[in-house]
Design an enzyme around this catalytic site. Structure first.
Site, PDB file in Angstrom:
ATOM      1  N   GLU A  19     -35.424  45.056 -33.115  1.00 27.16           N
ATOM      2  CA  GLU A  19     -34.586  45.321 -31.951  1.00 27.16           C
ATOM      3  C   GLU A  19     -33.522  44.233 -31.798  1.00 27.16           C
ATOM      4  OE1 GLU A  19     -36.775  47.348 -28.527  1.00 27.16           O
ATOM      5  OE2 GLU A  19     -38.315  46.063 -29.387  1.00 27.16           O
ATOM      6  N   ALA A  44     -37.351  38.469 -27.040  1.00 31.49           N
ATOM      7  CA  ALA A  44     -36.065  39.010 -26.611  1.00 31.49           C
ATOM      8  C   ALA A  44     -35.076  37.882 -26.325  1.00 31.49           C
ATOM      9  CB  ALA A  44     -36.252  39.877 -25.371  1.00 31.49           C
ATOM     10  N   ARG A  93     -40.066  26.770 -24.482  1.00 32.87           N
ATOM     11  CA  ARG A  93     -39.375  25.786 -23.666  1.00 32.87           C
ATOM     12  C   ARG A  93     -40.219  25.501 -22.421  1.00 32.87           C
ATOM     13  NH1 ARG A  93     -34.486  23.719 -23.857  1.00 32.87           N
ATOM     14  NH2 ARG A  93     -33.639  25.349 -25.201  1.00 32.87           N
TER      15      ARG A  93
END
Length: 341
Positions: free
Chosen positions: A218, A261, A315
């Site tokens: 994707e 994503a 992160r």
């Protein structure tokens, strides 16, 4: 002999090749087949692109049948009815391509899964391909587009331009077995899609790049990047192209990986790695290594994690630093890599 193929293509008004379709390219073909084709078409030795006319097809088909190449003979018979330019491409050695027919053969070999990315020399290929308007009436040299558009209008037709690019859609030339593509415009000829690969509508696969399959794409697979089996690229994520970000490191994704994503990588990943959504790892990014208890081990440049397995890159939501959790073997490998520091 590396490869041989019979093709049908398009030329501009100057006789320059714009594109070539090779229905059945051969890798390491039988030498008798190649010699029969060379003799029938009076082709020189070595790498050669030989243009021929439909009236030559009968003699070519006979020569190929005599050499026991029935499938190629049937293709030559079919070409006899062609109204388009024909070409036979003989590829003896894998050297930098010298013409468009050679480039197109190498792109076909990739998309037919006969070779994998980085197994062919594509040096200098961009300079051999023309900018082309890919239209509802076929490929048109961009310099000849205004005249063709006017001609179509005068004849009562609307000429629609789908895109302007050096590369066509892969699916217009070959659709490998066992794949799905949500938007075929987003997979270029020269992409390698392994069986079980799905490229969703916002996914993209460049030439000389692709997937081992199965996998869900994707995000973006840039030129030169190969994605291993069972790996997924989340929506909007990206991979840097060949030699980008990591100096002389070729970017790849191992097996069983997940790039979240809107994340991205500028280093190659080993197997079973995860990159948190929204995190872009460039080669020079500073990464804090954590042990199994979440304790800090040391901070390294991301390039020094290149190719390692079982990494979780994230992160820290409180202090913003990039962290990497690994298993004990990966930490031990990191220690060895940095023993000189």
């Amino acid at each position: 002999m590396l490869s041989f193929a019979l093709g049908i293509g398009t030329q501009n008004t100057q006789g320059d090749w714009l594109e070539i379709y090779y229905p059945a390219p051969l890798l390491e073909p039988d030498q008798a087949l190649v010699e029969a084709a060379r003799q029938a078409l009076d082709a020189p030795a070595g790498n050669a692109a030989v243009s021929f006319l439909p009236e030559h097809c009968a003699a070519l088909a006979t020569a190929l049948r005599t050499a026991g190449a029935a499938a190629q003979a049937e293709l030559a018979d079919a070409f006899a009815a062609s109204q388009r330019p024909l070409v036979a491409m003989f590829l003896d050695t894998d050297t930098p391509p010298e013409n468009a027919p050679e480039v197109y053969l190498k792109l076909h070999l990739l998309s037919h899964r006969l070779v994998k990315p980085h197994q062919l020399d594509l040096t200098g290929m961009f300079g051999l391909l023309r900018n082309i308007a890919w239209t509802n009436e076929g490929p048109i040299d961009i310099e000849e587009l205004p005249a063709r558009r006017l001609k179509a209008r005068l004849e009562g037709r609307a000429l629609s331009v789908d895109c302007v690019d050096k590369f066509p859609k892969m699916a217009d030339y070959v659709v490998p077995k066992g794949i799905r593509i949500g938007d075929t415009a987003r997979v270029r000829l020269g992409a390698y899609l392994g069986e079980g690969s799905t490229v969703m509508h916002e996914g993209f696969v460049n030439f000389n790049a692709g997937t081992e399959g199965p996998g869900m794409i994707e995000g973006r697979i840039s030129a030169g990047v190969m994605v291993g089996k069972g790996s997924d690229l989340g929506g909007g994520c990206s991979t840097m192209g060949t030699l980008s970000g990591g100096g002389n490191i070729v970017i790849k994704v191992g097996e069983g990986c997940l790039i979240g994503a809107n994340a991205g990588i500028g280093i190659p990943l080993g197997d079973r790695c995860t990159v948190e959504a929204g995190l872009y790892i460039t080669a020079g990014a500073k990464v804090t290594l954590l042990d199994d208890q979440g304790q800090e081990v040391k901070t390294v440049a991301a390039r020094e994690l290149a190719g390692q397995d079982d990494l979780l890159l994230r992160r820290n939501s409180q202090n913003g630093r990039i962290e990497c959790l690994t298993n004990k073997s990966a930490i031990a490998l990191n220690e060895a890599l940095h023993a000189h520091n």
